[in-house]
Design an enzyme around this catalytic site. Structure first.
Site, PDB file in Angstrom:
ATOM      1  N   VAL A   7       0.852  -1.186   0.000  1.00  8.81           N
ATOM      2  CA  VAL A   7       0.000   0.000   0.000  1.00  8.81           C
ATOM      3  C   VAL A   7       0.888   1.236   0.000  1.00  8.81           C
ATOM      4  CG1 VAL A   7      -1.770   1.269   1.266  1.00  8.81           C
ATOM      5  CG2 VAL A   7      -1.800  -1.232   1.257  1.00  8.81           C
ATOM      6  N   GLU A   8       0.731   2.056  -1.019  1.00  9.90           N
ATOM      7  CA  GLU A   8       1.484   3.301  -1.110  1.00  9.90           C
ATOM      8  C   GLU A   8       0.480   4.446  -1.193  1.00  9.90           C
ATOM      9  OE1 GLU A   8       4.327   3.081  -4.270  1.00  9.90           O
ATOM     10  OE2 GLU A   8       5.118   1.180  -3.556  1.00  9.90           O
ATOM     11  N   VAL A   9       0.714   5.493  -0.439  1.00 12.79           N
ATOM     12  CA  VAL A   9      -0.245   6.591  -0.381  1.00 12.79           C
ATOM     13  C   VAL A   9       0.283   7.869  -1.017  1.00 12.79           C
ATOM     14  CG1 VAL A   9      -1.450   5.684   1.626  1.00 12.79           C
ATOM     15  CG2 VAL A   9       0.489   7.210   1.954  1.00 12.79           C
ATOM     16  N   GLY A  10       1.423   7.803  -1.640  1.00 18.52           N
ATOM     17  CA  GLY A  10       1.989   8.984  -2.294  1.00 18.52           C
ATOM     18  C   GLY A  10       3.343   8.667  -2.893  1.00 18.52           C
TER      19      GLY A  10
END
Length: 81
Positions: free
Chosen positions: A16-19
């Site tokens: 999970v990458e948020v940016g």
């Protein structure tokens, strides 16, 4: 690792990458969490959808190494040992 595990071990991993920023500043973390919390919780609910169960013989005994195929998905899954 995620691609290898999915293709060769029946293990589905997710990153999970948020940016784009690998190490956000500490003071940004609270905002980032609140911007993404709802989506993460929704994802966690959705992973429980689909087909699940135990593959067993007519006596209820689990079948080891049974191959499970789903029409339209080009990836068979094998039951555990």
């Amino acid at each position: 690792m995620a691609d290898f595990n999915y293709l060769h071990t029946n293990c589905f991993e997710v990153t999970v990458e948020v940016g784009c920023e690998k190490f956000p500043l500490e003071e940004e973390l609270f905002t980032i969490w609140h911007e993404n919390k709802g989506a993460l919780l929704n994802y966690m609910e959705m992973v429980h959808r689909g087909i699940k169960g135990i593959v067993s013989d007519k006596f209820g005994n689990p079948i080891k190494n049974a191959r499970i195929s789903v029409r339209g998905i080009q990836h068979d899954v094998t039951t555990g040992n």
